[in-house]
Design a protein around this motif. Structure first.
Motif, PDB file in Angstrom:
ATOM      1  N   PHE A 100       0.853  -1.186   0.000  1.00 35.88           N
ATOM      2  CA  PHE A 100       0.000   0.000   0.000  1.00 35.88           C
ATOM      3  C   PHE A 100       0.890   1.237   0.000  1.00 35.88           C
ATOM      4  N   SER A 101       1.033   1.841  -1.166  1.00 37.71           N
ATOM      5  CA  SER A 101       1.899   3.030  -1.275  1.00 37.71           C
ATOM      6  C   SER A 101       1.369   3.967  -2.347  1.00 37.71           C
ATOM      7  N   PRO A 102       0.166   4.516  -2.147  1.00 36.37           N
ATOM      8  CA  PRO A 102      -0.408   5.444  -3.132  1.00 36.37           C
ATOM      9  C   PRO A 102       0.462   6.687  -3.325  1.00 36.37           C
ATOM     10  N   SER A 103       0.296   7.321  -4.463  1.00 38.89           N
ATOM     11  CA  SER A 103       1.044   8.546  -4.762  1.00 38.89           C
ATOM     12  C   SER A 103       0.456   9.723  -3.989  1.00 38.89           C
ATOM     13  N   PRO A 104       1.234  10.796  -3.820  1.00 33.09           N
ATOM     14  CA  PRO A 104       0.694  12.016  -3.177  1.00 33.09           C
ATOM     15  C   PRO A 104      -0.541  12.532  -3.911  1.00 33.09           C
ATOM     16  N   PHE A 105      -0.569  12.392  -5.239  1.00 31.15           N
ATOM     17  CA  PHE A 105      -1.721  12.843  -6.020  1.00 31.15           C
ATOM     18  C   PHE A 105      -2.977  12.070  -5.637  1.00 31.15           C
ATOM     19  N   PHE A 106      -2.803  10.771  -5.318  1.00 30.47           N
ATOM     20  CA  PHE A 106      -3.940   9.963  -4.869  1.00 30.47           C
ATOM     21  C   PHE A 106      -4.547  10.555  -3.599  1.00 30.47           C
ATOM     22  N   PHE A 107      -3.697  10.855  -2.632  1.00 30.37           N
ATOM     23  CA  PHE A 107      -4.199  11.383  -1.356  1.00 30.37           C
ATOM     24  C   PHE A 107      -4.881  12.737  -1.551  1.00 30.37           C
ATOM     25  N   THR A 109      -6.341  13.827  -4.318  1.00 32.04           N
ATOM     26  CA  THR A 109      -7.591  13.602  -5.048  1.00 32.04           C
ATOM     27  C   THR A 109      -8.662  13.034  -4.128  1.00 32.04           C
ATOM     28  N   LEU A 110      -8.274  12.073  -3.299  1.00 31.44           N
ATOM     29  CA  LEU A 110      -9.229  11.464  -2.374  1.00 31.44           C
ATOM     30  C   LEU A 110      -9.775  12.499  -1.402  1.00 31.44           C
ATOM     31  N   GLU A 111      -8.920  13.360  -0.889  1.00 30.76           N
ATOM     32  CA  GLU A 111      -9.372  14.391   0.048  1.00 30.76           C
ATOM     33  C   GLU A 111     -10.399  15.313  -0.598  1.00 30.76           C
ATOM     34  N   THR A 112     -10.165  15.678  -1.857  1.00 33.21           N
ATOM     35  CA  THR A 112     -11.111  16.531  -2.579  1.00 33.21           C
ATOM     36  C   THR A 112     -12.456  15.831  -2.750  1.00 33.21           C
ATOM     37  N   VAL A 113     -12.414  14.559  -3.101  1.00 36.20           N
ATOM     38  CA  VAL A 113     -13.640  13.779  -3.304  1.00 36.20           C
ATOM     39  C   VAL A 113     -14.409  13.629  -1.992  1.00 36.20           C
ATOM     40  N   LEU A 114     -13.693  13.375  -0.900  1.00 29.88           N
ATOM     41  CA  LEU A 114     -14.356  13.215   0.390  1.00 29.88           C
ATOM     42  C   LEU A 114     -15.026  14.510   0.840  1.00 29.88           C
ATOM     43  N   LEU A 115     -14.360  15.634   0.632  1.00 27.36           N
ATOM     44  CA  LEU A 115     -14.929  16.927   1.028  1.00 27.36           C
ATOM     45  C   LEU A 115     -16.172  17.260   0.208  1.00 27.36           C
ATOM     46  N   SER A 116     -16.171  16.863  -1.056  1.00 28.69           N
ATOM     47  CA  SER A 116     -17.323  17.145  -1.919  1.00 28.69           C
ATOM     48  C   SER A 116     -18.418  16.097  -1.767  1.00 28.69           C
ATOM     49  N   ARG A 117     -18.152  15.062  -0.960  1.00 25.40           N
ATOM     50  CA  ARG A 117     -19.111  13.973  -0.716  1.00 25.40           C
ATOM     51  C   ARG A 117     -19.571  13.340  -2.028  1.00 25.40           C
ATOM     52  N   GLU A 118     -18.610  13.055  -2.888  1.00 17.24           N
ATOM     53  CA  GLU A 118     -18.883  12.380  -4.151  1.00 17.24           C
ATOM     54  C   GLU A 118     -18.518  10.895  -4.035  1.00 17.24           C
ATOM     55  N   PRO A 119     -19.265  10.025  -4.707  1.00 18.01           N
ATOM     56  CA  PRO A 119     -18.895   8.600  -4.713  1.00 18.01           C
ATOM     57  C   PRO A 119     -17.739   8.341  -5.668  1.00 18.01           C
ATOM     58  N   ASN A 143     -13.633   9.707 -11.368  1.00 22.17           N
ATOM     59  CA  ASN A 143     -14.015  10.286 -12.655  1.00 22.17           C
ATOM     60  C   ASN A 143     -13.023   9.840 -13.731  1.00 22.17           C
ATOM     61  N   SER A 144     -12.180  10.747 -14.229  1.00 15.47           N
ATOM     62  CA  SER A 144     -11.267  10.396 -15.315  1.00 15.47           C
ATOM     63  C   SER A 144      -9.933   9.854 -14.811  1.00 15.47           C
ATOM     64  N   ASN A 145      -9.708   9.885 -13.505  1.00 15.24           N
ATOM     65  CA  ASN A 145      -8.434   9.418 -12.958  1.00 15.24           C
ATOM     66  C   ASN A 145      -8.549   7.996 -12.417  1.00 15.24           C
ATOM     67  N   VAL A 146      -7.604   7.134 -12.819  1.00 17.72           N
ATOM     68  CA  VAL A 146      -7.496   5.783 -12.292  1.00 17.72           C
ATOM     69  C   VAL A 146      -6.182   5.716 -11.530  1.00 17.72           C
ATOM     70  N   LEU A 147      -6.258   5.638 -10.192  1.00 13.51           N
ATOM     71  CA  LEU A 147      -5.066   5.740  -9.358  1.00 13.51           C
ATOM     72  C   LEU A 147      -4.880   4.475  -8.534  1.00 13.51           C
ATOM     73  N   SER A 148      -3.751   3.814  -8.762  1.00 12.98           N
ATOM     74  CA  SER A 148      -3.442   2.566  -8.088  1.00 12.98           C
ATOM     75  C   SER A 148      -3.114   2.797  -6.622  1.00 12.98           C
ATOM     76  N   LEU A 149      -3.497   1.842  -5.773  1.00 11.42           N
ATOM     77  CA  LEU A 149      -3.156   1.918  -4.355  1.00 11.42           C
ATOM     78  C   LEU A 149      -1.706   1.529  -4.112  1.00 11.42           C
ATOM     79  N   GLN A 150      -1.058   0.989  -5.157  1.00 12.48           N
ATOM     80  CA  GLN A 150       0.355   0.636  -5.046  1.00 12.48           C
ATOM     81  C   GLN A 150       1.260   1.734  -5.600  1.00 12.48           C
TER      82      GLN A 150
END
Length: 336
Positions: A100-107, A109-119, A143-150
């Protein structure tokens, strides 16, 4: 569930600050029955600490053992766990274990999605057998981003895929600040709900009075921010003031929470609805039918703690569209 995934994310950040690697274990397939269904996860630190669980406690030891292989090799693997001979659950679990080593961009992006309460979607790629493969792994689809958890691209060709939709965390808005509100906040938080407390500006209460609450809003009913209410939001009126409850109910009349509950006996509810209709005769019928009062299931609750359990049980039943019955009386499986 989203709240469990969020805890895993926070745990991974904590481990990274300490310079520790982590491995993610996800149940991606199941034959028969088990304690939890596919989609549950746990994060293992290289020092043996872990966050989350995928069973009642019996599978975790084997996952931790096999996670050490992943730490050593860096190669994801599938482990099978036959609970028919160990747990009595009559099921075979297929668990994906991956770095489990996502990129900084993953974190970010996830924070933005969580704040906007989007699935968003989470896909895991694997073969249904004990094996290891550099292309096994999971990715989030934002959405258009596919981000690996590795943190690397996965080649999913000819692999099984487990798809999971991650919906926003359930949130509970508690309008009231008495002792029973504190208890309800505690139980809701323990269940992974994000809790908002709404009080009057005249009350000398702050968020420290409500352990686990995400935020506290001190606002008069006329200024209540109903924009924060979505289909993943439950609301409970428990001000212990009939006049305040009526004002808040009127303020909520153009919102559509997944659940809206009121405290007090049936006579109080009928009076409340009668006066509500006098002030708002054009109220939507769907809004009125979604009012649950007295809030809670009849489990013989007497103490504030028991009442909180009763209310949360009804909220879960309504949100998940279930008719509460004893599990022993259920003809189909527990999770059906």
């Amino acid at each position: 569930m989203m709240h469990e995934f969020k805890k895993i994310i926070e745990s991974s950040k904590e481990a990274k600050k300490l310079g520790l690697q982590t491995v993610l274990a996800s149940v991606v397939d199941l034959e028969g029955s088990s304690y939890r269904r596919p989609g549950v996860r746990m994060l293992i630190w290289e020092n043996g600490k872990f966050t989350g669980a995928v069973s009642g406690g019996c599978v975790e030891k084997e996952i931790n053992r096999q996670a050490q292989i992943v730490f050593a090799t860096g190669v994801p693997r599938i482990m099978t766990y036959d609970g028919r001979f160990r747990l009595g659950c009559e099921g075979i679990l297929y668990v994906l274990i991956e770095p489990f080593s996502p990129s900084p961009f993953f974190f970010d992006t996830l924070e933005t999605v969580l704040l906007s309460r989007e699935p968003f979607s989470l896909h895991s790629y694997y073969k249904k057998e004990d094996s290891q493969n550099i292309n096994y792994g999971s990715a989030c689809l934002f959405n258009s981003n596919v981000l690996s958890l590795q943190g690397k691209e996965l080649n999913s060709h000819k692999l099984h895929v487990f798809k999971q939709t991650m919906t926003p965390c359930n949130q509970l808005i508690i309008i009231g600040s008495e002792h029973d509100a504190v208890q309800l906040c505690s139980f809701a938080t323990a269940l992974g709900w994000e809790v908002t407390i709404v009080t009057s500006p005249m009350e000398e209460k702050d968020i420290s009075h409500f352990p686990g609450a995400k935020k506290l809003i001190a606002v008069e009913p006329e200024l209540f921010p109903i924009r924060d209410i979505d289909k993943h939001t439950a609301v409970i009126l428990m001000t212990h003031s009939y006049a305040k409850d009526l004002k808040y109910l009127l303020a909520l009349s153009t919102s559509y929470p997944s659940y809206l509950g009121t405290l007090g006996p049936s006579k109080r509810r009928e009076k409340l609805l009668h006066e509500f209709m006098e002030h708002n005769p054009e109220a939507d019928l769907d809004f009125l039918e979604n009012i649950h009062g007295p809030a809670g299931l009849d489990i013989g609750a007497e103490t504030p703690q028991e009442i909180a359990i009763s209310i949360m049980a009804e909220i879960l039943a309504v949100v998940r569209k279930k008719q509460p019955i004893k599990l022993r009386d259920k003809e189909k499986g527990i999770h059906q």
